[in-house]
Design an enzyme around this catalytic site. Structure first.
Site, PDB file in Angstrom:
ATOM      1  N   VAL A  46       0.821  -1.223   0.000  1.00 15.55           N
ATOM      2  CA  VAL A  46       0.000   0.000   0.000  1.00 15.55           C
ATOM      3  C   VAL A  46       0.852   1.269   0.000  1.00 15.55           C
ATOM      4  CG1 VAL A  46      -2.063  -1.025   1.022  1.00 15.55           C
ATOM      5  CG2 VAL A  46      -0.296  -0.141   2.528  1.00 15.55           C
ATOM      6  N   THR A  48       5.263   2.696  -0.691  1.00 17.51           N
ATOM      7  CA  THR A  48       6.706   2.449  -0.803  1.00 17.51           C
ATOM      8  C   THR A  48       7.425   3.775  -0.644  1.00 17.51           C
ATOM      9  OG1 THR A  48       6.642   2.754  -3.193  1.00 17.51           O
ATOM     10  CG2 THR A  48       6.471   0.487  -2.412  1.00 17.51           C
ATOM     11  N   GLY A  49       8.683   3.703  -0.276  1.00 21.30           N
ATOM     12  CA  GLY A  49       9.478   4.923  -0.126  1.00 21.30           C
ATOM     13  C   GLY A  49      10.923   4.554   0.103  1.00 21.30           C
ATOM     14  N   ILE A  53       8.832  -0.538   2.649  1.00 21.11           N
ATOM     15  CA  ILE A  53       7.470  -0.676   2.126  1.00 21.11           C
ATOM     16  C   ILE A  53       6.455  -0.807   3.262  1.00 21.11           C
ATOM     17  CG2 ILE A  53       8.150  -1.750  -0.069  1.00 21.11           C
ATOM     18  CD1 ILE A  53       7.248  -4.425   1.136  1.00 21.11           C
ATOM     19  N   LYS A  69       4.692  -2.093   8.308  1.00 22.19           N
ATOM     20  CA  LYS A  69       5.744  -1.265   7.718  1.00 22.19           C
ATOM     21  C   LYS A  69       7.062  -2.008   7.881  1.00 22.19           C
ATOM     22  CE  LYS A  69       7.775   3.371   7.842  1.00 22.19           C
ATOM     23  NZ  LYS A  69       7.653   4.731   8.394  1.00 22.19           N
ATOM     24  N   ASP A 165       7.214  15.523   9.355  1.00 27.55           N
ATOM     25  CA  ASP A 165       6.844  15.204   7.967  1.00 27.55           C
ATOM     26  C   ASP A 165       5.325  15.131   7.818  1.00 27.55           C
ATOM     27  OD1 ASP A 165       7.234  14.760   5.279  1.00 27.55           O
ATOM     28  OD2 ASP A 165       7.616  12.607   5.485  1.00 27.55           O
TER      29      ASP A 165
END
Length: 380
Positions: A46, A48-49, A53, A69, A165
């Site tokens: 659901v 990604t970065g 994931i 996560k 963030d």
């Protein structure tokens, strides 16, 4: 399911692939109870970065859907996100259920944070409205922003943490109850006065000006700026400051707020002396939003998006702003007639606040309910 946030994380043999695999881990029993094995079927990715994931998974023992996560873990360090999430417990902060480590065939170590699953994000909700060429109804703007500030009040005042963030992608929304939860504490940190922090954090459109000026001794007010940017985006249907790079980001802010004064620059970063900006007048706030925008919405945005960090209101002060008065009405409901998610069950986040502020935060009809429950408890 047993909650083992406090237990040491187990290490399991993971897989290089994610979806379709079953991950089994053991969680320790509390108070002498036996250990339990929990298995998760990874269903779909659901998010990604650079961190790793996030995937949706189902607990095979309970049928519960969770979000996991998975982040690469440096064996030399503790994971800051895990340490912070273990101590947080608030209706507007995503809940950590438990965690475990997994290894791959390359002997890489991954930390898996098992969290409650919330199906939507504010980013996707915004996209839904913009693709339909619609604005988000004001009642939802109020409901979502109120919960964001309530979550921030807890994160800032109780946990002593700065999120660093805040953006629509990191704000989860339950489409049925409209409860909002702040997620992704991968950049979060407990700020210590006098201790330097990195300034290159926070996604560009939501980055406070002091960060663009390279400040390293910033405060939790950077989250308030980010929340102000989110508010403006919900009201406008698009980002208020869509900078293409760090310098352009500052240009976008100056186009709205005008050129910062020397004093404002000093407030943002006392070490920044290179003052060479074109002198641009502030754009009136009422001209940024459409003509029918309520004045309290415009006033609220202006109190959040201030150059001087100390002039921005705190998260709790934001919750008490007249913009949210509609939510405090005795018969306030969702447009479909269902009740709002709980908004006034304050506990730790109001500790140390002035009686005047607490009085504004808790509506009279809730005070009466609480008064009745206190009377019932005392048996009179």
């Amino acid at each position: 399911m047993a909650d083992d946030k406090e237990m040491p994380a187990a290490v399991v043999d993971g897989h290089d692939q994610v979806t379709g695999h079953i991950i089994s881990t053991t969680i320790g029993g509390k108070n002498g109870e036996p250990k339990q094995t929990i298995s998760y079927m990874a269903e779909r990715v659901v998010g990604t970065g650079s961190f790793g994931i996030v995937f949706q998974a189902k607990c095979l023992e309970t049928g519960e859907t969770v979000a996991i996560k998975k982040v690469l873990q440096d064996r030399r360090y503790k994971n800051r996100e895990l340490q912070l999430m273990r101590v947080m417990d608030h209706p507007n902060v995503v809940c950590l259920k438990h965690c475990f480590f997994s290894t791959t065939s390359k002997d890489e170590l991954f930390l898996n944070l098992v969290m409650e699953y919330v199906p939507e994000s504010l980013y996707r909700v915004l996209k839904h409205y913009s693709s339909a060429n619609q604005r988000m109804p004001l009642v939802y703007v109020k409901l979502y922003m109120y919960q964001i500030f309530r979550g921030l009040a807890y994160i800032h005042n109780v946990a002593g943490v700065c999120h660093r963030d805040l953006k629509p992608q990191n704000l989860l929304v339950d489409p049925l109850t409209h409860q909002v939860k702040i997620c992704d504490f991968g950049s979060a940190k407990q700020l210590v006065k006098g201790e330097a922090n990195i300034s290159y954090i926070c996604s560009r459109f939501y980055r406070a000006p002091e960060l663009i000026f390279g400040a390293t001794e910033y405060t939790t007010s950077i989250d308030i700026w980010s929340a102000g940017c989110v508010l403006a985006e919900l009201l406008l249907g698009q980002p208020l400051f869509p900078g293409e790079n760090a310098v352009d980001q500052l240009v976008e802010i100056i186009k709205v707020l005008g050129t910062p004064t020397r004093e404002e620059i000093r407030c943002m970063n006392p070490h920044y002396t290179d003052f060479r900006f074109p002198q641009i007048k502030a754009h009136p706030w009422h001209k940024i939003f459409h003509k029918r925008m309520p004045p309290e919405a415009i006033d609220f945005a202006s109190r959040l998006l201030q150059y001087s960090p100390s002039l921005r209101c705190t998260a709790l002060e934001a919750c008490a702003h007249p913009f949210f008065d509609e939510l405090r009405e005795p018969n306030a409901r969702l447009p479909n007639g269902r009740p709002f998610p709980p908004l006034f069950n304050f506990k730790q986040e109001v500790a140390g606040s002035s009686p005047e502020l607490v009085n504004k935060l808790i509506p009279d009809h809730i005070k009466r309910q609480l008064g009745l429950s206190f009377l019932n408890q005392s048996g009179t």
